[in-house]
Design a protein around this motif. Sequence first.
Motif, mmCIF file in Angstrom:
data_model
loop_
_atom_site.group_PDB
_atom_site.id
_atom_site.type_symbol
_atom_site.label_atom_id
_atom_site.label_comp_id
_atom_site.label_asym_id
_atom_site.label_seq_id
_atom_site.Cartn_x
_atom_site.Cartn_y
_atom_site.Cartn_z
ATOM 1 N N SER A 107 0.833 -1.202 0.000
ATOM 2 C CA SER A 107 0.000 0.000 0.000
ATOM 3 C C SER A 107 0.871 1.256 0.000
ATOM 4 N N LEU A 108 0.228 2.422 -0.180
ATOM 5 C CA LEU A 108 0.943 3.704 -0.215
ATOM 6 C C LEU A 108 1.576 4.026 1.135
ATOM 7 N N ALA A 109 0.856 3.676 2.223
ATOM 8 C CA ALA A 109 1.416 3.943 3.559
ATOM 9 C C ALA A 109 2.681 3.127 3.805
ATOM 10 N N GLN A 110 2.676 1.875 3.342
ATOM 11 C CA GLN A 110 3.865 1.047 3.510
ATOM 12 C C GLN A 110 5.044 1.584 2.707
ATOM 13 N N VAL A 111 4.779 2.070 1.507
ATOM 14 C CA VAL A 111 5.852 2.641 0.684
ATOM 15 C C VAL A 111 6.434 3.886 1.355
ATOM 16 N N GLU A 112 5.554 4.759 1.896
ATOM 17 C CA GLU A 112 6.036 5.976 2.559
ATOM 18 C C GLU A 112 6.855 5.634 3.803
ATOM 19 N N ALA A 113 6.397 4.609 4.579
ATOM 20 C CA ALA A 113 7.144 4.227 5.774
ATOM 21 C C ALA A 113 8.513 3.663 5.417
ATOM 22 N N ALA A 114 8.604 2.971 4.282
ATOM 23 C CA ALA A 114 9.891 2.409 3.882
ATOM 24 C C ALA A 114 10.847 3.464 3.357
ATOM 25 N N VAL A 115 10.315 4.505 2.740
ATOM 26 C CA VAL A 115 11.151 5.534 2.123
ATOM 27 C C VAL A 115 11.543 6.612 3.126
ATOM 28 N N ALA A 116 10.771 6.768 4.218
ATOM 29 C CA ALA A 116 11.004 7.871 5.169
ATOM 30 C C ALA A 116 12.418 7.876 5.738
ATOM 31 N N PRO A 117 13.007 6.754 6.223
ATOM 32 C CA PRO A 117 14.386 6.818 6.750
ATOM 33 C C PRO A 117 15.399 7.306 5.729
ATOM 34 N N ALA A 118 15.246 6.882 4.475
ATOM 35 C CA ALA A 118 16.186 7.341 3.453
ATOM 36 C C ALA A 118 16.055 8.842 3.222
ATOM 37 N N LEU A 119 14.818 9.347 3.238
ATOM 38 C CA LEU A 119 14.622 10.782 3.062
ATOM 39 C C LEU A 119 15.212 11.568 4.225
ATOM 40 N N ASP A 120 15.035 11.066 5.463
ATOM 41 C CA ASP A 120 15.619 11.748 6.629
ATOM 42 C C ASP A 120 17.144 11.758 6.550
ATOM 43 N N ALA A 121 17.734 10.642 6.165
ATOM 44 C CA ALA A 121 19.191 10.591 6.041
ATOM 45 C C ALA A 121 19.692 11.563 4.986
ATOM 46 N N ALA A 122 18.982 11.651 3.871
ATOM 47 C CA ALA A 122 19.392 12.589 2.835
ATOM 48 C C ALA A 122 19.262 14.033 3.315
ATOM 49 N N ARG A 123 18.207 14.317 4.092
ATOM 50 C CA ARG A 123 18.019 15.680 4.606
ATOM 51 C C ARG A 123 19.128 16.048 5.594
ATOM 52 N N ARG A 124 19.479 15.095 6.483
ATOM 53 C CA ARG A 124 20.564 15.366 7.433
ATOM 54 C C ARG A 124 21.892 15.553 6.715
ATOM 55 N N ALA A 125 22.144 14.755 5.700
ATOM 56 C CA ALA A 125 23.388 14.913 4.948
ATOM 57 C C ALA A 125 23.450 16.272 4.271
ATOM 58 N N GLU A 126 22.315 16.729 3.773
ATOM 59 C CA GLU A 126 22.293 18.043 3.125
ATOM 60 C C GLU A 126 22.546 19.153 4.141
ATOM 61 N N GLU A 127 21.937 19.039 5.338
ATOM 62 C CA GLU A 127 22.166 20.055 6.365
ATOM 63 C C GLU A 127 23.631 20.072 6.800
ATOM 64 N N GLN A 128 24.228 18.897 6.973
ATOM 65 C CA GLN A 128 25.641 18.844 7.341
ATOM 66 C C GLN A 128 26.526 19.446 6.266
ATOM 67 N N ALA A 129 26.163 19.224 5.011
ATOM 68 C CA ALA A 129 26.946 19.815 3.927
ATOM 69 C C ALA A 129 26.847 21.336 3.947
ATOM 70 N N VAL A 130 25.656 21.854 4.256
ATOM 71 C CA VAL A 130 25.480 23.312 4.335
ATOM 72 C C VAL A 130 26.305 23.888 5.482
ATOM 73 N N ARG A 131 26.278 23.205 6.658
ATOM 74 C CA ARG A 131 27.066 23.701 7.794
ATOM 75 C C ARG A 131 28.558 23.633 7.505
ATOM 76 N N ALA A 132 28.993 22.555 6.882
ATOM 77 C CA ALA A 132 30.411 22.442 6.550
ATOM 78 C C ALA A 132 30.843 23.534 5.579
ATOM 79 N N GLU A 133 29.972 23.847 4.631
ATOM 80 C CA GLU A 133 30.308 24.909 3.679
ATOM 81 C C GLU A 133 30.393 26.262 4.375
ATOM 82 N N ALA A 134 29.461 26.498 5.343
ATOM 83 C CA ALA A 134 29.506 27.764 6.085
ATOM 84 C C ALA A 134 30.776 27.862 6.920
ATOM 85 N N LEU A 135 31.166 26.762 7.599
ATOM 86 C CA LEU A 135 32.404 26.774 8.375
ATOM 87 C C LEU A 135 33.620 26.989 7.489
#
Length: 281
Positions: free
Chosen positions: A50-78
Motif C-alpha cells: 500500500s501507499l502507507a507502507q511505501v512511505e514508511a519504507a522511504v522515510a528513513p532514506a529521506l531523513d538521512a538525505a536531509r541530514r546529509a544536506e544540512e551537514q553539507a550546508v554547515r560544513a560549507e559555512a564553516l
Amino acid sequence: MPAPATRPPPARHPLLLAGLAFLGGVAVAVLAPLLTRLPAPAVAANAGPSLAQVEAAVAPALDAARRAEEQAVRAEALSTRAEAAAQRLEGSLAQRGPQGDRFLAAALLLQSSIATPRPWLRELQTMADLAPAGALPRPVAEVLMSHAARGLPSEPELRERFAALMPQLIARAPQPGGLLDQGLGLLRGGFAAIGLAAPPPPSDQEVAIGAVAQQLRRGNLAGAVADAAALDAGLQPLLAGWLAQARARLAVEQAVQETLLRALSGTGATPPGLTPPGRPS
C-alpha cells in the motif's frame, strides 16, 4: 390360443421429474444460506504494497538525505568563515610589516620583564617607540608607565606577604557568639595547645582567609584579590597595602596582554572581551 395382449408400461417419467425438481429446490434452500456465509476470497493477499507502507519504507532514506544536506550546508559555512579568517590574518600580517614584528617582539620582552619585581622602564620605552598608530592606547600606556620605574611585587612575593599577614588577620577576625563563647573558645584553644583538648572549629572569617591563601597557592591572583576584598570590614586596613599591590599587578598584566593581542591582530581596536585598564568595566 391367442397370445395375451402386451400392457403398456406405466407413465412414471412425469412423477420422476417432479420428484427431482422438488429435491433440487430443497437442496438450494438448504445450501443457499451456507454459501452466503463463506468468506470472500483473499484477493488482497496477492496485491502489491500500500501507499502507507511505501512511505514508511522511504522515510528513513529521506531523513538521512536531509541530514546529509544540512551537514553539507554547515560544513560549507564553516569553510567560508575559516577562509575569511585566513584572509583577514594574511592581510593583517601583510600590513604589519617589519615595524609590527619589532613591536610584537618588544611587547613579548615587556611581558617577560613584568613577571619579575624589577623595573621595566627601558623595555616600555622601547615598545612605545616601535608602536604603530593605535597599537598602544593612552590608558594602557598610563597603567604601564605608572609602575615601570619601580616595578611591582611578583606573584610569589604577594603569596609570601599574605602568608605573613595571616596570623594578624586571624587574630583580628571577628568571632561568633558573645563574650562568654569567645572566652570559652580561647580557653579551649589554650588546652588544645598543650594537647588536653581538641582545637575549636575555625570561624567563617578564618575559613575565608584560608581560601585566599589557597587561591594564591593555585596561582589565581584575581580570585585571591576578590576573596580578600570580601573579608570583614575590620580586616580591610590590614589588607589595604597588599590589595593595592595585587590590583596593580593585575592591571599591568592585563595591559600587556591587551597590547600583545593588538600586535597579533594588527589593528588598533580593543579585542572583544577585554576592557582597557583604567576604564570602568
